[in-house]
Design a protein around this motif. Structure first.
Motif: not given
Length: 416
Positions: A89-94, A55-74
């Motif tokens: 692609e996850y990094g660009l989304w972050f 995971n890349l890091s944000d203070p609220g842990s909102r933008w995690r890799l698993d959250a991005y994968c969910t948006t892609r149906g993964m």
């Protein structure tokens, strides 16, 4: 005049920027987001780290890799490697969601000023900031063995110089190295029809094992805990306690930096190498020269060999002198530790007030976690707290000792 200028938009730079934005700092971020992941890794490669440790890091842990994968149906699952293109692609989304607008121009020079720093972009714009966080990734630190230097890039390249391997279809390629980059590159070459061999100095290849199940009996977890760098208490310490790692004696840190988490192939690439790729162990290249049709390699204790192209999967060496975008005076003023990397204090601040460092270049100070995405979380939170302290008080939380006379900027230990 900005509070903070972040130079670099890979996992560390984006994570620092996310924490700085959340802290309310007046911020500017330069760099092409996830550039090395997008441009310098061939399709078909996978992350070696577990998805939950990527995971890349944000203070609220909102933008995690698993959250991005969910948006892609993964689904990001433990024990199932993630393709590098998905991670890019996850990094660009972050970057779109957690970071202020990123200026994709390249910063070519950073110089000190009485009130902070001036950064100059490739097209000549000067930007001023009170502090700078340098998160330039690994590309400035590419290491090619001395025996191969000086040969044309048409004959010798580094494994990180290839966004794809198509140019090597049907050609004879020799890969130097015994770690993940060498073995996965060789597997991809073999799978596309290249004639490929691996030369490794070691007497055997080392392979990581399949990770244990996420849910285990408590006594197994107590004996060998999971961590972002693998199982076991040592790996747990490197991954979870980099602040304590920094307090180890200098010689101990140097030994660990040189030996911990050494070259090894991921468990999921092993079957793609064994039986498909020629591997020559105890082979160290001592000299190389161009010959008609390619390169002739001299190998210690073995017959020379000729090949059309050499790919050096020989890692990176993060020394102060390779920070070429720093002005000569600024670069030369930085105190270093024994391996030539810049010394950093407890907040990732260098010996030059207001200049903070992140990523691989801090591994000598904070340990092996800084060689992996997993280290971005600790770095981002700690570094931004240091920046805020510097802006608020004008002083860090301690001091890096001045270079000893005659040592040209070297310090043996760093205390803050």
């Amino acid at each position: 005049m900005y509070d903070l200028l972040v130079v670099g938009a890979g996992p560390y730079g984006l994570s620092v920027a996310a924490h700085a934005a959340d802290a309310g700092l007046e911020l500017r971020v330069f760099g092409r987001p996830m550039a090395s992941w997008r441009d310098n890794m061939p399709g078909g490669m996978f992350l070696k780290s577990e998805p939950w440790a990527s995971n890349l890091s944000d203070p609220g842990s909102r933008w995690r890799l698993d959250a991005y994968c969910t948006t892609r149906g993964m689904t990001a699952r433990h024990g199932e490697p993630i393709p590098v293109e998905v991670f890019a692609e996850y990094g660009l989304w972050f970057a779109r969601n957690a970071v202020p607008a990123v200026d994709e121009r390249t910063v070519t020079r950073i110089a000190p000023r009485p009130d902070g720093f001036e950064a100059v972009t490739a097209d000549g714009e000067a930007v001023r900031a009170r502090t700078v966080a340098l998160a330039v990734g690994v590309m400035p630190f590419v290491e090619i063995p001395a025996a191969l230097r000086g040969l044309s890039p048409a004959l010798v390249s580094h494994s990180s110089h290839h966004g794809d391997l198509d140019r090597f279809r049907g050609r004879d390629v020799t890969v130097i190295g015994g770690g993940q980059a060498a073995l996965e590159t060789a597997a991809l070459l073999a799978e596309q029809g290249s004639r490929v061999r691996v030369l490794a100095r070691a007497d055997r290849l080392r392979w990581n094992t399949v990770p244990p199940a996420w849910e285990r009996p408590w006594w197994r977890s107590a004996r060998s805990p999971q961590s972002g760098l693998g199982c076991g208490w040592r790996n747990w310490f490197y991954a979870e306690r980099p602040g304590l790692y920094r307090r180890l004696p200098g010689p101990t840190r140097a030994r660990i930096a040189a030996t911990a988490l050494g070259p090894a192939g991921a468990w999921w690439v092993r079957d793609r190498v064994e039986g498909s790729v020629e591997v020559r162990l105890d082979h160290e290249v001592t000299a190389a020269r161009a010959v008609p049709g390619g390169v002739r390699l001299e190998v210690a204790g073995a017959e020379p060999l000729e090949t059309e192209h050499v790919i050096a999967a020989t890692g990176f060496r993060a020394t102060r002198d390779r920070l070429g975008l720093l002005s000569g005076g600024l670069r030369g003023s930085l105190a270093t530790v024994g391996d030539g990397s810049p010394a950093v204090g407890r907040d990732f601040e260098s010996s030059h007030p207001g200049l903070f460092l992140a990523g691989l270049v801090t591994a000598a100070g904070f340990g092996p976690a800084m060689r992996f995405v997993y280290g971005a979380d600790f770095t981002a939170g700690t570094l931004v707290r240091g920046v805020r302290r510097r802006l608020r008080t004008g002083t860090p939380g301690g001091a890096i000792p001045a270079p000893a006379p005659g040592r040209r900027g070297e310090v043996e230990t760093v205390r803050r």
